[in-house]
Design a protein around this motif. Structure first.
Motif, PDB file in Angstrom:
ATOM      1  N   LYS A   1     -57.208  -3.400  11.953  1.00 54.18           N
ATOM      2  CA  LYS A   1     -56.582  -2.407  12.822  1.00 54.18           C
ATOM      3  C   LYS A   1     -55.673  -1.533  11.963  1.00 54.18           C
ATOM      4  O   LYS A   1     -55.229  -1.962  10.891  1.00 54.18           O
ATOM      5  N   PRO A   2     -55.321  -0.306  12.444  1.00 57.32           N
ATOM      6  CA  PRO A   2     -54.454   0.570  11.646  1.00 57.32           C
ATOM      7  C   PRO A   2     -53.102  -0.041  11.312  1.00 57.32           C
ATOM      8  O   PRO A   2     -52.500   0.314  10.293  1.00 57.32           O
ATOM      9  N   GLU A   3     -52.616  -0.973  12.133  1.00 59.33           N
ATOM     10  CA  GLU A   3     -51.316  -1.581  11.862  1.00 59.33           C
ATOM     11  C   GLU A   3     -51.409  -2.896  11.106  1.00 59.33           C
ATOM     12  O   GLU A   3     -50.401  -3.502  10.749  1.00 59.33           O
TER      13      GLU A   3
ATOM     14  N   SER B   1     -50.574   4.043   2.645  1.00 60.97           N
ATOM     15  CA  SER B   1     -50.757   3.919   4.087  1.00 60.97           C
ATOM     16  C   SER B   1     -49.473   4.369   4.771  1.00 60.97           C
ATOM     17  O   SER B   1     -48.376   3.946   4.382  1.00 60.97           O
ATOM     18  N   GLY B   2     -49.602   5.240   5.756  1.00 60.90           N
ATOM     19  CA  GLY B   2     -48.424   5.760   6.435  1.00 60.90           C
ATOM     20  C   GLY B   2     -47.492   6.510   5.495  1.00 60.90           C
ATOM     21  O   GLY B   2     -46.280   6.560   5.729  1.00 60.90           O
TER      22      GLY B   2
ATOM     23  N   PRO C   1     -48.089   0.100   8.107  1.00 64.31           N
ATOM     24  CA  PRO C   1     -48.944   0.643   9.178  1.00 64.31           C
ATOM     25  C   PRO C   1     -49.211   2.130   8.959  1.00 64.31           C
ATOM     26  O   PRO C   1     -48.466   2.819   8.262  1.00 64.31           O
ATOM     27  N   GLY C   2     -50.292   2.609   9.575  1.00 67.80           N
ATOM     28  CA  GLY C   2     -50.596   4.034   9.535  1.00 67.80           C
ATOM     29  C   GLY C   2     -51.905   4.347   8.854  1.00 67.80           C
ATOM     30  O   GLY C   2     -52.600   3.469   8.338  1.00 67.80           O
TER      31      GLY C   2
END
Length: 356
Positions: free
Chosen positions: A36-38, A90-91, A119-120
């Motif tokens: 998942k993105p997070e 990421s993020g 996350p991101g």
């Protein structure tokens, strides 16, 4: 129409032959796995030919890179020379690499790394491209929950890209168009395939017969391209080299036929049989990279691109050849001059590839 001498055409073909070695391994394929993105853990798998890895590591002994001991001995060099030159964020924040490994496969090398990421959305920069010839491309795919992967393409002019999210949310066009473009580029840069097509079309005859010839070649190379890219037929390095030599032999054969035969009743069958061999050559672009779950998208897109490129070549050549055919004396000289040039180029490729 101005007649170009066979000597001039021969020179042009030999120059092209010198620039066209066997199909270059110019792809690095990267797959990112994130639930998942997070999710903090991201795993990347990078596949390439041992020759490409040798270029990146500045290693003269590329053959040892298909062995476990050879890869283990270069563990630190792979960390600094490959993964450090492919920073992942990421993020907007850098990811931290926590582990990496390398494993030899039958015809390619598989490198893997695990990252801890904020996350991101993810973004990656491929500084490794600065140490490779400009024709190299990075194909960056993303797999999420076993769904169809997305894919983006990076090159020396665009070395930093967003990692596609993957899954059904990724537009079909973004997963497909890059592979189509790669297929088109391959047919235009594949001077040997173009030489074969030209040799076939020189005595193609009517529009209906040309359509049969092109269709037989298309069907044949699509069959073997699919079989090899899907792993049903696996060619090792030596076998792939002999496929390339056989492609050169097919060019020689058709050129000789043009020179010694007045009728070519079996040309459709000959084109089909040689098309099977050319398909294995096309497959060499895909099969040696460990494309994982992207293989179906890659196969379809690449094949569509090859067909589009081939259609453009035929559409440009055929009207010119038809005009020449209306002047029998000029047509005879053109067939003879071009066939001699194609024969010489095919002979050069065959010797080069057989001695490899």
């Amino acid at each position: 129409m101005t007649w170009v001498s066979p000597r001039a055409m021969l020179a042009c073909l030999l120059l092209a032959a010198g620039a066209a070695a066997a199909h270059d391994a110019d792809i690095l394929y990267v797959e990112a796995h994130r639930a998942k993105p997070e999710a903090p853990e991201v795993r990347q798998i990078l596949t390439m030919t041992p020759e490409t890895l040798a270029l990146l590591l500045g290693d003269a002994d590329g053959g040892s890179l298909l062995t476990r001991n050879g890869l283990d001995a270069r563990r630190d060099a792979i960390a600094t020379g490959i993964w450090d030159a492919m920073p992942l964020a990421s993020g907007g924040l850098p990811c931290v690499r926590t582990a990496h490994a390398a494993a030899p496969r039958r015809s390619f090398v598989e490198l893997s790394a695990t990252f801890t990421c904020p996350p991101g959305g993810m973004r990656q920069r491929f500084r490794v491209l600065t140490r490779l010839p400009p024709e190299y491309r990075v194909i960056l795919g993303s797999v999420r929950e076993g769904e169809v992967p997305g894919a983006v393409f990076a090159d020396s002019t665009r070395p930093e890209v967003d990692v596609p999210e993957g899954g059904r949310g990724t537009p079909l066009l973004s997963r497909f168009a890059g592979w189509v473009g790669l297929g088109v580029r391959h047919i235009f840069e594949g001077v040997d395939h173009l030489a074969f097509l030209l040799a076939v079309l020189l005595v193609g005859g009517s529009w209906r017969r040309v359509l049969l010839l092109v269709t037989s070649f298309t069907v044949a190379h699509s069959l073997t391209l699919g079989a090899a890219a899907l792993g049903w037929v696996v060619l090792d390095g030596v076998q792939a080299r002999w496929v390339e030599a056989a492609i050169a032999a097919s060019i020689i054969y058709v050129a000789v036929e043009n020179l010694v035969l007045r009728e070519h009743r079996h040309r459709v069958l000959v084109t089909f049989l040689f098309g099977l061999i050319h398909g294995f050559g096309f497959a060499g672009v895909l099969a040696g990279y460990g494309l994982g779950e992207s293989v179906v998208t890659a196969l379809l897109g690449f094949n569509v691109g090859v067909e589009l490129g081939q259609a453009v070549v035929v559409a440009v050549l055929l009207p010119v050849l038809r005009m020449v055919q209306r002047r029998p004396a000029l047509h005879t000289r053109a067939v003879r001059g071009l066939s001699i040039g194609i024969l010489a180029a095919g002979g050069y490729w065959m010797v080069e590839r057989a001695l490899g």
